[in-house]
Motif scaffolding. Structure first.
Motif, PDB file in Angstrom:
ATOM      1  N   PHE A   1       0.870  -1.173   0.000  1.00 11.54           N
ATOM      2  CA  PHE A   1       0.000   0.000   0.000  1.00 11.54           C
ATOM      3  C   PHE A   1       0.910   1.228   0.000  1.00 11.54           C
ATOM      4  CE2 PHE A   1      -2.590  -3.306   1.898  1.00 11.54           C
ATOM      5  CZ  PHE A   1      -3.845  -3.103   1.339  1.00 11.54           C
ATOM      6  N   TYR A   2       0.817   2.010  -1.068  1.00 11.76           N
ATOM      7  CA  TYR A   2       1.718   3.151  -1.216  1.00 11.76           C
ATOM      8  C   TYR A   2       0.917   4.446  -1.181  1.00 11.76           C
ATOM      9  CZ  TYR A   2       5.552   6.010  -3.070  1.00 11.76           C
ATOM     10  OH  TYR A   2       6.522   6.958  -3.237  1.00 11.76           O
ATOM     11  N   SER A   3       1.102   5.231  -0.114  1.00 11.91           N
ATOM     12  CA  SER A   3       0.421   6.512   0.044  1.00 11.91           C
ATOM     13  C   SER A   3       1.296   7.622  -0.532  1.00 11.91           C
ATOM     14  CB  SER A   3       0.143   6.783   1.529  1.00 11.91           C
ATOM     15  OG  SER A   3      -0.456   8.049   1.706  1.00 11.91           O
ATOM     16  N   VAL A   4       0.746   8.360  -1.504  1.00  8.85           N
ATOM     17  CA  VAL A   4       1.499   9.406  -2.188  1.00  8.85           C
ATOM     18  C   VAL A   4       0.523  10.486  -2.645  1.00  8.85           C
ATOM     19  CG1 VAL A   4       1.324   8.316  -4.461  1.00  8.85           C
ATOM     20  CG2 VAL A   4       3.296   9.769  -3.937  1.00  8.85           C
ATOM     21  N   ARG A   5       1.008  11.699  -2.825  1.00 12.45           N
ATOM     22  CA  ARG A   5       0.123  12.801  -3.210  1.00 12.45           C
ATOM     23  C   ARG A   5      -0.540  12.555  -4.554  1.00 12.45           C
ATOM     24  NH1 ARG A   5       3.381  18.380  -1.596  1.00 12.45           N
ATOM     25  NH2 ARG A   5       3.434  18.013   0.668  1.00 12.45           N
ATOM     26  N   SER A   6       0.265  12.210  -5.542  1.00 14.81           N
ATOM     27  CA  SER A   6      -0.260  11.935  -6.881  1.00 14.81           C
ATOM     28  C   SER A   6       0.650  10.921  -7.552  1.00 14.81           C
ATOM     29  CB  SER A   6      -0.337  13.222  -7.717  1.00 14.81           C
ATOM     30  OG  SER A   6       0.960  13.727  -7.967  1.00 14.81           O
ATOM     31  N   LEU A   7       0.199  10.367  -8.649  1.00 14.28           N
ATOM     32  CA  LEU A   7       1.018   9.387  -9.361  1.00 14.28           C
ATOM     33  C   LEU A   7       2.289  10.019  -9.917  1.00 14.28           C
ATOM     34  CD1 LEU A   7      -1.679   7.295 -11.276  1.00 14.28           C
ATOM     35  CD2 LEU A   7      -0.472   6.731  -9.156  1.00 14.28           C
ATOM     36  N   ALA A   8       2.240  11.325 -10.200  1.00 19.14           N
ATOM     37  CA  ALA A   8       3.443  12.008 -10.683  1.00 19.14           C
ATOM     38  C   ALA A   8       4.526  12.057  -9.619  1.00 19.14           C
ATOM     39  CB  ALA A   8       3.087  13.423 -11.141  1.00 19.14           C
TER      40      ALA A   8
ATOM     41  N   ASN B   1      -6.832   3.259   5.207  1.00 20.66           N
ATOM     42  CA  ASN B   1      -7.589   3.038   6.437  1.00 20.66           C
ATOM     43  C   ASN B   1      -7.839   1.545   6.614  1.00 20.66           C
ATOM     44  OD1 ASN B   1      -9.843   2.413   4.723  1.00 20.66           O
ATOM     45  ND2 ASN B   1     -10.293   4.610   4.590  1.00 20.66           N
ATOM     46  N   ALA B   2      -8.499   1.199   7.704  1.00 21.09           N
ATOM     47  CA  ALA B   2      -8.722  -0.214   8.027  1.00 21.09           C
ATOM     48  C   ALA B   2      -9.591  -0.900   6.978  1.00 21.09           C
ATOM     49  CB  ALA B   2      -9.355  -0.331   9.415  1.00 21.09           C
ATOM     50  N   ASP B   3     -10.621  -0.218   6.491  1.00 19.92           N
ATOM     51  CA  ASP B   3     -11.513  -0.823   5.495  1.00 19.92           C
ATOM     52  C   ASP B   3     -10.776  -1.109   4.191  1.00 19.92           C
ATOM     53  OD1 ASP B   3     -13.587  -0.690   7.294  1.00 19.92           O
ATOM     54  OD2 ASP B   3     -14.333   1.245   6.551  1.00 19.92           O
ATOM     55  N   LEU B   4      -9.914  -0.172   3.785  1.00 18.78           N
ATOM     56  CA  LEU B   4      -9.167  -0.360   2.539  1.00 18.78           C
ATOM     57  C   LEU B   4      -8.212  -1.547   2.649  1.00 18.78           C
ATOM     58  CD1 LEU B   4      -8.442   0.753  -0.289  1.00 18.78           C
ATOM     59  CD2 LEU B   4      -6.681   2.138   0.833  1.00 18.78           C
ATOM     60  N   ILE B   5      -7.527  -1.659   3.771  1.00 17.95           N
ATOM     61  CA  ILE B   5      -6.599  -2.776   3.961  1.00 17.95           C
ATOM     62  C   ILE B   5      -7.353  -4.104   3.970  1.00 17.95           C
ATOM     63  CG2 ILE B   5      -4.967  -3.821   5.580  1.00 17.95           C
ATOM     64  CD1 ILE B   5      -4.186  -1.005   6.452  1.00 17.95           C
TER      65      ILE B   5
ATOM     66  N   PHE C   1       2.335   9.488   9.568  1.00 22.58           N
ATOM     67  CA  PHE C   1       1.845   8.348   8.787  1.00 22.58           C
ATOM     68  C   PHE C   1       2.086   7.043   9.542  1.00 22.58           C
ATOM     69  CE2 PHE C   1       3.000   4.885   5.892  1.00 22.58           C
ATOM     70  CZ  PHE C   1       1.852   4.770   5.124  1.00 22.58           C
ATOM     71  N   MET C   2       3.263   6.906  10.107  1.00 21.29           N
ATOM     72  CA  MET C   2       3.601   5.667  10.810  1.00 21.29           C
ATOM     73  C   MET C   2       2.722   5.456  12.039  1.00 21.29           C
ATOM     74  SD  MET C   2       7.741   5.742  10.473  1.00 21.29           S
ATOM     75  CE  MET C   2       7.876   4.361  11.561  1.00 21.29           C
ATOM     76  N   LYS C   3       2.484   6.532  12.783  1.00 20.87           N
ATOM     77  CA  LYS C   3       1.625   6.412  13.965  1.00 20.87           C
ATOM     78  C   LYS C   3       0.212   5.994  13.577  1.00 20.87           C
ATOM     79  CE  LYS C   3       4.047   9.613  17.046  1.00 20.87           C
ATOM     80  NZ  LYS C   3       3.935  10.875  17.842  1.00 20.87           N
ATOM     81  N   ALA C   4      -0.295   6.573  12.492  1.00 20.11           N
ATOM     82  CA  ALA C   4      -1.643   6.223  12.040  1.00 20.11           C
ATOM     83  C   ALA C   4      -1.711   4.763  11.612  1.00 20.11           C
ATOM     84  CB  ALA C   4      -2.060   7.143  10.896  1.00 20.11           C
ATOM     85  N   MET C   5      -0.683   4.284  10.901  1.00 20.80           N
ATOM     86  CA  MET C   5      -0.680   2.896  10.442  1.00 20.80           C
ATOM     87  C   MET C   5      -0.546   1.920  11.616  1.00 20.80           C
ATOM     88  SD  MET C   5      -1.194   3.085   7.223  1.00 20.80           S
ATOM     89  CE  MET C   5      -2.179   4.541   7.610  1.00 20.80           C
ATOM     90  N   GLU C   6       0.295   2.257  12.573  1.00 18.84           N
ATOM     91  CA  GLU C   6       0.451   1.384  13.744  1.00 18.84           C
ATOM     92  C   GLU C   6      -0.862   1.253  14.512  1.00 18.84           C
ATOM     93  OE1 GLU C   6       4.387   1.400  15.996  1.00 18.84           O
ATOM     94  OE2 GLU C   6       4.455   3.364  15.008  1.00 18.84           O
ATOM     95  N   LYS C   7      -1.599   2.344  14.600  1.00 18.22           N
ATOM     96  CA  LYS C   7      -2.894   2.305  15.301  1.00 18.22           C
ATOM     97  C   LYS C   7      -3.882   1.413  14.560  1.00 18.22           C
ATOM     98  CE  LYS C   7      -6.439   5.342  17.240  1.00 18.22           C
ATOM     99  NZ  LYS C   7      -6.880   6.757  17.421  1.00 18.22           N
ATOM    100  N   ILE C   8      -3.884   1.514  13.231  1.00 17.69           N
ATOM    101  CA  ILE C   8      -4.800   0.691  12.433  1.00 17.69           C
ATOM    102  C   ILE C   8      -4.443  -0.790  12.557  1.00 17.69           C
ATOM    103  CG2 ILE C   8      -5.509   0.135  10.075  1.00 17.69           C
ATOM    104  CD1 ILE C   8      -5.234   3.117   9.422  1.00 17.69           C
TER     105      ILE C   8
END
Length: 360
Positions: free
Chosen positions: A141-148, A190-194, A215-222
Motif C-alpha cells: 500500500f503506497y500513500s502518495v500525493r499523486s502518481l506524478a 484506512n482499516a476498510d481499505l486494507i 503516517f507511521m503512527k496512524a498505520m500502527e494504530k490501524i
C-alpha cells in the motif's frame, strides 16, 4: 565504521522530486553484502556543498552485483546539491546498517505500508523477492500525493508482471486519479481499505511500515486494531541528523551522534541565556520598585530632607576651632529655630607644601 571507496555510475530522476543515485560495487569481493531493506552512508569528498555523511535506504536488490541504488527526495540544500554530481565522481560508502528487513521464512505473507520516500526499502525487498522467485505473498500500500510524485512506478508495474504473488495499491490525495480497476484509490489508507484487499486473516501477517512519523503512527494504530502482535509489526523511522529511515536500535552513523551533540549544545546555550535575561529583568524590577526618599516642603520635625525653600536657613558647618554655641542657641535649635554663630565659618586651609630634603 569501515568505508568503501567507489564511484558514481549514474544519476536520474525517477519522479518529479526523487533522484536515484547508482554507485558501483567496484570490487564485489571486498564490497559488503546487505539485506533487503537496509541502509548505508554516503559521502562525496570532492564537493564542498556535500560535506559529511548522510544515510539513505538502499533501493537495489542484494542480488544486483553491479551497483547499489539509492532513491533520494530532493529536499533542502544538501539533497539539492546532489543534482550536481556527475558519473565517475568518487563516493565513500559506509555500512550497511539496520534491522528493517524482509525474511523469506518468517514473513510468508507480508504487508508493506509506505508513505512518500519511505518506499525505498520496499523497492529493495520486492526486487529481491521477485529475483529469487519467492512464493511469499506481498502486498504494498503506497500513500502518495499523486502518481506524478510516485517513484518506481514503472519498476513496480514490471515486477507485478513477473510475480503473481505481488500486489501494489496506490493511495493518492489526487481525486482526479481515482481508478479502482487499476488499484489507484483516492483518499487515505484506512482499516476498510486494507481489509478489502487482504481478504484473509489480518492478524496472521507481517506488517512493515515506513514513512513520515504521522503516517507511521496512524498505520500502527490501524494494524494494532486488527489484533496483530507487536512482534509482527516492524517500523522504520527517521534518523536524527540525516534524511534516511533508521530503525530504532540499529547502529547510528557518527553524523547522527554529532547532530545530537550540536542540538544539545544549542539548547543548553538558549537555556543559559534565558536564565541570565530573567535575572537581569528581576534586578531591574527591584530597583524600580525600591522606596524613594520623600522630601517635604517644610522643616517639620521628622522630615527626611529640608525643603528647597529653607536651604538658605540651613545651619552652616562650624569648625571645631570656633567657639561653641551657647546653651540658649542649643535650646533654640531644639525648638526648630537655627541661630547663626557669632563668627562666620572659615574653611581650614591646607598646610603649605614643604619639599622633603634628602637625608645624607
Amino acid at each position: 565504521m569501515k568505508r568503501y571507496k567507489t564511484y558514481l555510475v549514474n544519476s536520474r530522476f525517477i519522479s518529479a522530486r526523487v533522484l536515484e543515485l547508482s554507485v558501483a560495487r567496484s570490487n564485489s569481493r571486498s564490497f559488503p553484502d546487505f539485506l533487503p531493506g537496509q541502509y548505508a552512508t554516503l559521502s562525496f569528498p570532492l564537493h564542498q556543498k556535500l560535506r559529511g555523511e548522510r544515510s539513505f535506504s538502499i533501493a537495489s536488490s542484494p542480488t544486483d552485483s553491479s551497483v547499489w541504488r539509492f532513491g533520494i527526495k530532493i529536499f533542502g540544500r544538501y539533497t539539492s546539491a546532489l543534482q550536481d554530481l556527475r558519473p565517475g565522481e568518487p563516493v565513500m560508502v559506509g555500512g550497511p546498517f539496520g534491522k528493517f528487513s524482509f525474511d523469506q521464512f518468517k514473513d510468508q505473507s507480508a504487508v508493506f505500508l509506505a508513505g512518500g520516500i519511505g518506499i525505498t526499502p520496499f523497492v529493495s525487498m520486492i526486487r529481491w523477492a521477485t529475483n529469487k522467485k519467492l512464493s511469499n505473498d506481498l502486498t504494498l500500500f503506497y500513500s502518495v500525493r499523486s502518481l506524478a510524485d510516485a517513484p518506481y512506478r514503472e519498476d513496480f508495474y514490471a515486477l507485478e508482471m513477473l510475480s503473481p504473488h505481488l500486489k501494489v495499491i496506490y493511495v493518492t490525495s489526487d481525486l482526479a486519479g481515482n481508478d479502482p480497476s487499476a488499484r489507484i484509490i483516492s483518499g487515505r489508507i484506512n482499516a476498510d481499505l486494507i481489509a478489502r484487499f487482504l481478504l484473509k486473516k489480518l492478524e496472521d501477517k507481517s506488517y512493515f511500515i515506513c514513512g513520515p512519523l504521522p503516517f507511521m503512527k496512524a498505520m500502527e494504530k490501524i494494524i494494532g486494531g486488527f489484533g496483530v502482535p507487536k512482534q509482527f509489526i516492524k517500523t522504520e523511522k527517521f534518523g536524527i541528523g540525516s534524511k534516511a529511515f533508521i530503525e530504532t536500535g540499529s547502529p547510528m552513523p557518527k553524523i547522527a551522534f554529532a547532530a545530537w551533540g550540536l542540538a544539545a549544545a544549542v539548547v543548553f546555550g538558549v537555556v543559559v541565556r534565558m536564565e541570565q535575561a530573567r535575572r537581569s529583568n528581576a534586578a531591574t524590577q527591584n530597583l524600580v520598585n525600591s522606596p524613594s526618599i520623600e522630601a517635604t516642603n517644610n522643616n517639620a520635625p521628622g522630615s527626611a530632607v529640608p525643603s528647597m525653600n529653607n536651604v538658605n536657613q540651613a545651619a552652616p558647618i562650624t569648625n571645631t576651632s570656633q567657639p561653641s554655641v551657647s546653651n540658649n542657641n542649643s535650646q533654640n535649635q531644639s525648638s526648630g529655630t537655627i541661630t547663626q554663630p557669632s563668627q562666620p565659618f572659615q574653611s581650614p586651609r591646607a598646610a603649605p607644601f614643604v619639599p622633603r630634603t634628602r637625608m645624607s
